[in-house]
Design an enzyme around this catalytic site. Structure first.
Site: not given
Ligand code: PEP
Length: 249
Positions: A97, A9, A95, A11, A166, A212, A172
């Site tokens: 966000e 992703n 997601h 973003k 997630e 992450s 992040g």
């Molecule tokens: C995400 O936003 O779906 C995600 C997993 O981000 P990150 O890997 O940067 O934590």
């Protein structure tokens, strides 16, 4: 048997030119040495170009969002039919966000999921708890409530979905759920699917972990029996890291 997948992703990152460059690097590094499906999920403006760039590869392209309506007066929005016309194969839904910054509700997420399904696009439905919910032992309740958005889908439709767990506190932040924490939640999600849609649909559903995930921790996470791959944010913006995660299987 369910498929292992690694989805990136991007973003709101990368210009069209940078996205094309990154995709070419991913294609070049991808040696197809394992049977893991790669999915790139770029910003909307790159979809058309990246579908073309990847058309003779096994790599699939996904969208980050879609509007629930087929068409109409929704300035700034993109419909599932527009995405399918471009050749988009997957679509992120819910997601964290989008849930946080755009207040997406369970009702909207169900409608977006149905819109994708009606266009033959596979939804990647995201769920996951905030840190305070985990700390107060509410994480299973939160994830169950999020999955309840999908309860009215038919089993036939649910069977097409991918679920991404997630934990919001791991997105992040550099903080990753331990392999045991991921496994515990993935097993819970599979049990939920089994109770509501049947065991064979649960057994065949890919449940991805996100938060992450990087080459250094992917192997341990992917070794868990209910973790079928990853939804990757930051590390998917570096071709070597994205492929390194894929090769952790
Ligand atoms: C995400 O936003 O779906 C995600 C997993 O981000 P990150 O890997 O940067 O934590």
């Amino acid at each position: 048997m369910r498929k292992n997948r690694v989805a990136g992703n991007w973003k709101m990152n990368k210009s069209l030119q940078e996205g094309e460059e990154l995709t070419k690097n991913i294609i070049a590094l991808n040696d197809n040495s394992n049977d893991v499906e790669l999915i790139i999920i770029p910003p909307f403006v790159q979809l058309s170009s990246l579908v073309k760039l990847t058309q003779n590869t096994d790599i699939k392209i996904g969208s980050q969002n879609n509007h629930e309506a087929k068409s109409g007066a929704y300035t700034g929005e993109i419909s599932a039919s527009m995405l399918s016309a471009l050749g988009v194969s997957y679509g992120l839904v819910g997601h964290s966000e989008r849930r946080t910054y755009f207040n997406e509700t369970n009702e909207q997420l169900l409608a977006k999921t149905k819109a994708l399904l009606s266009e033959g696009i596979i939804p990647i439905f995201c769920c996951g708890e905030h840190l305070n919910e985990r700390n107060s032992n509410q994480h299973f309740v939160t994830v169950e409530n999020q999955l309840n958005a999908l309860k009215e889908l038919t089993a036939e439709d649910f069977a097409k979905l991918i679920i991404a767990y997630e934990p919001v506190w791991a997105i992040g932040t550099g903080e990753t759920a331990s392999a045991e924490q991921a496994q515990e939640m993935h097993a819970f999600i599979r049990k939920y699917i089994s109770s509501n849609f049947g065991k064979s649909i649960a057994d065949n559903c890919s449940v991805l972990y996100g938060g992450s995930c990087k080459p250094s921790n992917a192997k341990e996470l992917f070794a868990m029996p209910d973790v079928d791959g990853g939804l990757i944010g930051g590390a998917s913006l570096v071709a070597e890291d994205f492929i390194g995660i894929k090769n952790s299987f």
